[in-house]
Design an enzyme around this catalytic site. Structure first.
Site, PDB file in Angstrom:
ATOM      1  CB  SER A   1      -0.932  -0.044   1.452  1.00  0.00           C
ATOM      2  OG  SER A   1      -1.176   1.285   1.652  1.00  0.00           O
TER       3      SER A   1
ATOM      4  CG  HIS B   1      -4.168  -1.237  -1.599  1.00  0.00           C
ATOM      5  ND1 HIS B   1      -5.076  -1.831  -1.803  1.00  0.00           N
ATOM      6  CD2 HIS B   1      -4.235  -0.467  -0.401  1.00  0.00           C
ATOM      7  CE1 HIS B   1      -6.102  -1.439  -1.058  1.00  0.00           C
ATOM      8  NE2 HIS B   1      -5.606  -0.527  -0.269  1.00  0.00           N
TER       9      HIS B   1
ATOM     10  CG  ASP C   1      -4.832   2.832   0.814  1.00  0.00           C
ATOM     11  OD1 ASP C   1      -3.669   2.449   1.211  1.00  0.00           O
ATOM     12  OD2 ASP C   1      -5.623   2.152   0.964  1.00  0.00           O
TER      13      ASP C   1
ATOM     14  CG  MET D   1      -7.922   7.408   2.506  1.00  0.00           C
ATOM     15  SD  MET D   1      -7.039   7.517   3.904  1.00  0.00           S
ATOM     16  CE  MET D   1      -6.172   5.938   3.888  1.00  0.00           C
TER      17      MET D   1
ATOM     18  CG  HIS E   1      -9.113   0.726  -0.252  1.00  0.00           C
ATOM     19  ND1 HIS E   1      -8.467   0.603   0.830  1.00  0.00           N
ATOM     20  CD2 HIS E   1     -10.421   0.893  -0.078  1.00  0.00           C
ATOM     21  CE1 HIS E   1      -9.688   0.548   1.755  1.00  0.00           C
ATOM     22  NE2 HIS E   1     -10.694   0.672   1.160  1.00  0.00           N
TER      23      HIS E   1
ATOM     24  CG  MET F   1     -10.958   4.071   2.143  1.00  0.00           C
ATOM     25  SD  MET F   1      -9.429   3.924   2.990  1.00  0.00           S
ATOM     26  CE  MET F   1      -8.301   4.098   1.817  1.00  0.00           C
TER      27      MET F   1
ATOM     28  CG  MET G   1     -11.761  -2.017   5.039  1.00  0.00           C
ATOM     29  SD  MET G   1     -10.137  -1.691   4.103  1.00  0.00           S
ATOM     30  CE  MET G   1      -9.363  -0.967   5.219  1.00  0.00           C
TER      31      MET G   1
ATOM     32  CG  ASP H   1      -6.411  -2.280   3.268  1.00  0.00           C
ATOM     33  OD1 ASP H   1      -6.693  -1.488   2.362  1.00  0.00           O
ATOM     34  OD2 ASP H   1      -5.362  -1.898   3.795  1.00  0.00           O
TER      35      ASP H   1
HETATM   36  O1  LIG Z   1      -6.690   1.325   3.508  1.00  0.00           O
HETATM   37  C1  LIG Z   1      -5.978   1.602   4.332  1.00  0.00           C
HETATM   38  C2  LIG Z   1      -6.220   2.176   5.530  1.00  0.00           C
HETATM   39  O2  LIG Z   1      -7.519   2.742   5.439  1.00  0.00           O
HETATM   40  C3  LIG Z   1      -4.409   0.832   4.106  1.00  0.00           C
HETATM   41  O3  LIG Z   1      -4.409   0.262   2.823  1.00  0.00           O
HETATM   42  C4  LIG Z   1      -3.950   0.204   5.195  1.00  0.00           C
HETATM   43  O4  LIG Z   1      -4.173   0.583   6.333  1.00  0.00           O
HETATM   44  C5  LIG Z   1      -2.591  -0.100   4.720  1.00  0.00           C
HETATM   45  O5  LIG Z   1      -1.566   0.385   5.850  1.00  0.00           O
HETATM   46  P1  LIG Z   1      -1.175  -1.061   6.786  1.00  0.00           P
HETATM   47  O6  LIG Z   1      -0.810  -1.924   6.227  1.00  0.00           O
HETATM   48  O7  LIG Z   1      -0.092  -0.154   7.642  1.00  0.00           O
HETATM   49  O8  LIG Z   1      -2.490  -1.152   7.846  1.00  0.00           O
HETATM   50 CO   LIG Z   2      -6.399   0.354   1.585  1.00  0.00          CO
END
Ligand SMILES: O=C(CO)[C@H](O)[C@H](O)COP(=O)(O)O
Ligand SMILES: [Co+2]
Length: 230
Positions: A20, A45, A47, A49, A78, A80, A149, A184
């Protein structure tokens, strides 16, 4: 624009570790992407947000396009965000080969999942730890993967929520084999084997790679731990 391997090609390489790019050094983004690619990553990946669906704000199309320019790896985007329906074509155009939307962010995910597929990307549906599997059950046949998640979304480096493992098992049992389960959040050398045992085959890892001194060693170890004979 090629958005990397097809989902079928990616699926054929499972189990898949997806670094990620939430916790990477954005001041050296190209170096970070090349480092995890050379370390053996077969997908990334990203993210997204919006500071509304989750309390954090990350990045948008320009970063996806920048990553797309430096690697052919499939980009697992992803979302969000609220109102994801406004942006699907732009995410595909920017280079997203896989796009996941949160069931908590939409009334009816089916049209969006179908739109993602119609534009040539793989469609994923995401559920947060408190959301029951029953919430996504009506839409599973429109999914290429389902993301369970294992933290509340918004930040990297959070603690893995073990209670989600039963949801992973439940999803694995109800999904056809070609539809993959992704996890994740807090996935690390300490937690990945339990995720794999429960049926996950796509593993998002942020801090387990980018908070370690040797990305290649971390990725190789995570890939080893993800191999289980269920
Ligand atoms: O979607 C996510 C957080 O909302 C990230 O992809 C995820 O948390 C990656 O970080 P880690 O592996 O350190 O938790
Ligand atoms: Co993510």
């Amino acid at each position: 624009m090629s958005n990397g391997l097809t989902f079928a090609q990616l699926r054929a390489t499972r189990p898949v570790i997806l670094p990620s790019m939430l916790l990477c050094d954005f001041g050296n983004l190209e170096r970070e992407v090349r480092a995890v690619e050379e370390a053996g990553a077969r997908a990334l990946h990203l993210d997204i947000m919006d500071g509304h669906f989750v309390p954090n704000i990350t990045y948008g199309f320009t970063i996806i396009e920048a990553v797309r320019r430096v690697t052919e790896l499939p980009l697992d985007v992803h979302l969000m965000i609220t109102n994801p329906e406004k942006y699907i074509p732009q995410f595909v155009e920017s280079g997203a080969g896989l796009i996941s939307i949160h069931i908590e962010a939409v009334e009816d995910p089916r049209p969006l999942l179908e739109q993602i597929r119609s534009l040539g990307s793989a469609a994923g549906l995401v559920l947060n730890p408190p959301t029951p599997v029953s919430a996504v059950e009506p839409y599973l046949e429109a999914c290429d993967y389902v993301l369970a998640m294992t933290v509340m979304p918004g930040y990297g480096g959070q603690k893995f929520d073990e209670s989600v493992l039963s949801k992973v098992r439940e999803l694995r049992a109800m999904l056809p084999p070609e539809v993959l389960v992704e996890v994740d959040g807090g996935v690390s050398a300490e937690t990945i084997a339990a995720c794999a045992e429960a049926g996950a085959e796509m593993f998002v890892t942020g801090s387990a790679i980018f908070r370690t001194p040797d990305y290649a060693a971390s990725l190789v170890e995570l890939q080893r731990l993800a191999q289980v004979n269920r």
